[in-house]
Design a protein around this motif. Structure first.
Motif, short mmCIF file in Angstrom:
data_model
loop_
_atom_site.label_atom_id
_atom_site.label_comp_id
_atom_site.label_asym_id
_atom_site.label_seq_id
_atom_site.Cartn_x
_atom_site.Cartn_y
_atom_site.Cartn_z
N GLU A 46 -2.75 2.46 8.04
CA GLU A 46 -1.49 1.84 7.65
C GLU A 46 -1.27 0.60 8.51
O GLU A 46 -1.82 0.49 9.60
CB GLU A 46 -0.32 2.81 7.82
CG GLU A 46 -0.12 3.31 9.23
CD GLU A 46 1.01 4.29 9.36
OE1 GLU A 46 1.42 4.59 10.48
OE2 GLU A 46 1.52 4.75 8.31
N TYR A 47 -0.48 -0.31 7.98
CA TYR A 47 -0.22 -1.55 8.69
C TYR A 47 1.00 -1.40 9.58
O TYR A 47 2.03 -0.83 9.18
CB TYR A 47 0.01 -2.69 7.70
CG TYR A 47 -1.26 -3.23 7.09
CD1 TYR A 47 -1.99 -4.21 7.72
CD2 TYR A 47 -1.72 -2.74 5.88
CE1 TYR A 47 -3.16 -4.71 7.16
CE2 TYR A 47 -2.89 -3.22 5.31
CZ TYR A 47 -3.61 -4.20 5.96
OH TYR A 47 -4.77 -4.68 5.40
N ALA A 91 4.26 -2.81 11.62
CA ALA A 91 5.31 -3.75 11.21
C ALA A 91 5.10 -5.14 11.80
O ALA A 91 5.60 -6.14 11.27
CB ALA A 91 6.68 -3.21 11.61
N GLN A 94 -3.84 0.15 0.24
CA GLN A 94 -2.93 0.28 1.38
C GLN A 94 -2.13 -1.00 1.58
O GLN A 94 -0.92 -0.97 1.85
CB GLN A 94 -3.72 0.62 2.64
CG GLN A 94 -2.89 0.68 3.92
CD GLN A 94 -1.77 1.71 3.85
OE1 GLN A 94 -1.90 2.72 3.14
NE2 GLN A 94 -0.69 1.47 4.56
N ARG A 95 -2.78 -2.14 1.43
CA ARG A 95 -2.08 -3.42 1.57
C ARG A 95 -1.02 -3.56 0.49
O ARG A 95 0.09 -4.06 0.75
CB ARG A 95 -3.08 -4.57 1.49
CG ARG A 95 -2.44 -5.96 1.52
CD ARG A 95 -3.51 -7.03 1.56
NE ARG A 95 -2.91 -8.36 1.52
CZ ARG A 95 -2.66 -9.04 0.39
NH1 ARG A 95 -2.98 -8.50 -0.79
NH2 ARG A 95 -2.11 -10.24 0.44
N ARG A 146 0.65 -1.20 -1.01
CA ARG A 146 1.78 -0.34 -0.67
C ARG A 146 2.65 -0.97 0.41
O ARG A 146 3.88 -0.90 0.37
CB ARG A 146 1.27 1.04 -0.22
CG ARG A 146 0.75 1.91 -1.35
CD ARG A 146 0.57 3.35 -0.89
NE ARG A 146 -0.46 3.46 0.13
CZ ARG A 146 -1.74 3.68 -0.14
NH1 ARG A 146 -2.15 3.79 -1.40
NH2 ARG A 146 -2.62 3.78 0.84
N GLU A 147 1.99 -1.58 1.41
CA GLU A 147 2.75 -2.20 2.50
C GLU A 147 3.54 -3.40 1.99
O GLU A 147 4.70 -3.61 2.38
CB GLU A 147 1.80 -2.61 3.61
CG GLU A 147 2.46 -3.29 4.80
CD GLU A 147 3.44 -2.40 5.53
OE1 GLU A 147 4.29 -2.93 6.28
OE2 GLU A 147 3.36 -1.15 5.37
N ARG A 179 6.47 -2.11 0.13
CA ARG A 179 7.49 -1.55 1.03
C ARG A 179 8.29 -2.66 1.69
O ARG A 179 9.54 -2.57 1.80
CB ARG A 179 6.81 -0.68 2.10
CG ARG A 179 7.78 0.04 3.02
CD ARG A 179 7.04 0.64 4.21
NE ARG A 179 6.49 -0.39 5.07
CZ ARG A 179 7.24 -1.08 5.97
NH1 ARG A 179 8.54 -0.86 6.09
NH2 ARG A 179 6.66 -2.00 6.72
N ARG A 180 7.63 -3.69 2.11
CA ARG A 180 8.34 -4.80 2.76
C ARG A 180 9.22 -5.54 1.76
O ARG A 180 10.30 -6.05 2.12
CB ARG A 180 7.34 -5.76 3.41
CG ARG A 180 6.59 -5.15 4.57
CD ARG A 180 5.73 -6.16 5.29
NE ARG A 180 4.96 -5.55 6.37
CZ ARG A 180 4.22 -6.23 7.24
NH1 ARG A 180 4.14 -7.57 7.14
NH2 ARG A 180 3.57 -5.60 8.20
#
Length: 245
Positions: free
Chosen positions: A116-117, A119, A219-220, A222-223, A226-227
């Motif tokens: 996961e990335y 923040a 995954q990117r 999703r991040e 989310r942002r």
């Protein structure tokens, strides 16, 4: 035995003939027993000489056979096999992207393919990482294609080496030459096995890089989503009235 009997009979006949033709005064000079004994001795000596000659001939033939069995095979394809493998190994060494070294691979993989990335990772950094992952996947595919081309080229050389070795094995004059030809045939088989493993390695690497790229892209995404949505309460649409209507 036939020769001995023949000489014995001849000696007896000769002694009897001498007795018949010699005058009485000369009979005291001839000793038939001694003549027969001397003849038998000559026959035995001749047989011994014949046996020794046969033995020497057998030993000469044995030495000749040993010489053929110990003759070295004046043919070697090992250098050709090594050169072929060296070209394949060079392609792997030239492979770009993720290193084949385990320690270097672990650190690079953790950076480019995170679970996961954080923040603190910016959107530009995520884009650059995605670009680098794409380049790794392309390089892995390129290396696999280059290895396939090299293996295809090596197969022609292997066929030539195999034909030469089979010819040397069939024309071997002794055990040593046949054994050396067989050993080189086994070396060719081992080389082809190593080459197949090299090809499989590059193909599996290309497939693994693509699967890892797809997982990291998910995954990117999703991040980024989310942002975009943020951490607060999502917007809920509702009716709006203007001027009391």
């Amino acid at each position: 035995m036939k020769a001995r009997a023949l000489f014995t009979s001849l000696a007896v006949v000769l002694s009897v003939s001498l007795l018949a033709i010699q005058p009485v005064s000369a009979l005291t000079v001839i000793d038939p027993t001694n003549l027969v004994q001397n003849t038998l001795t000559a026959v035995r000596t001749l047989e011994q000489v014949n046996n020794q000659v046969q033995q020497l001939q057998n030993e000469a033939q044995m030495l000749s056979n040993q010489g053929r069995n110990l003759a070295n095979l004046d043919f070697n394809v090992v250098s050709r096999l090594r050169a072929s493998l060296a070209r394949s190994e060079q392609l792997i060494a030239e492979a770009q992207g993720l290193a084949y070294d385990v320690q270097s691979l672990d650190s690079e993989f953790a950076r480019l393919y995170p679970d996961e990335y954080a923040a603190t990772v910016s959107g530009d950094q995520m884009y650059r990482d995605a670009r680098e992952r794409w380049e790794h996947a392309i390089n892995g595919l390129h290396t696999a294609l280059r290895m396939q081309s090299q293996v295809s080229h090596n197969l022609g050389e292997d066929e030539s080496a195999l034909a030469d070795l089979v010819g040397q094995s069939q024309s071997a004059t002794g055990a040593l030459q046949a054994m050396q030809a067989t050993n080189q045939l086994l070396a060719l088989q081992a080389k082809q096995s190593i080459q197949a493993q090299q090809l499989q390695l590059t193909q599996d690497r290309a497939a693994s890089l693509e699967l890892a790229r797809q997982a990291a892209a998910s995954q990117r995404a999703r991040e980024v989503r989310r942002r975009f949505l943020g951490e607060g309460t999502p917007y809920t649409p509702h009716a709006v009235q203007f001027y009391g209507y």
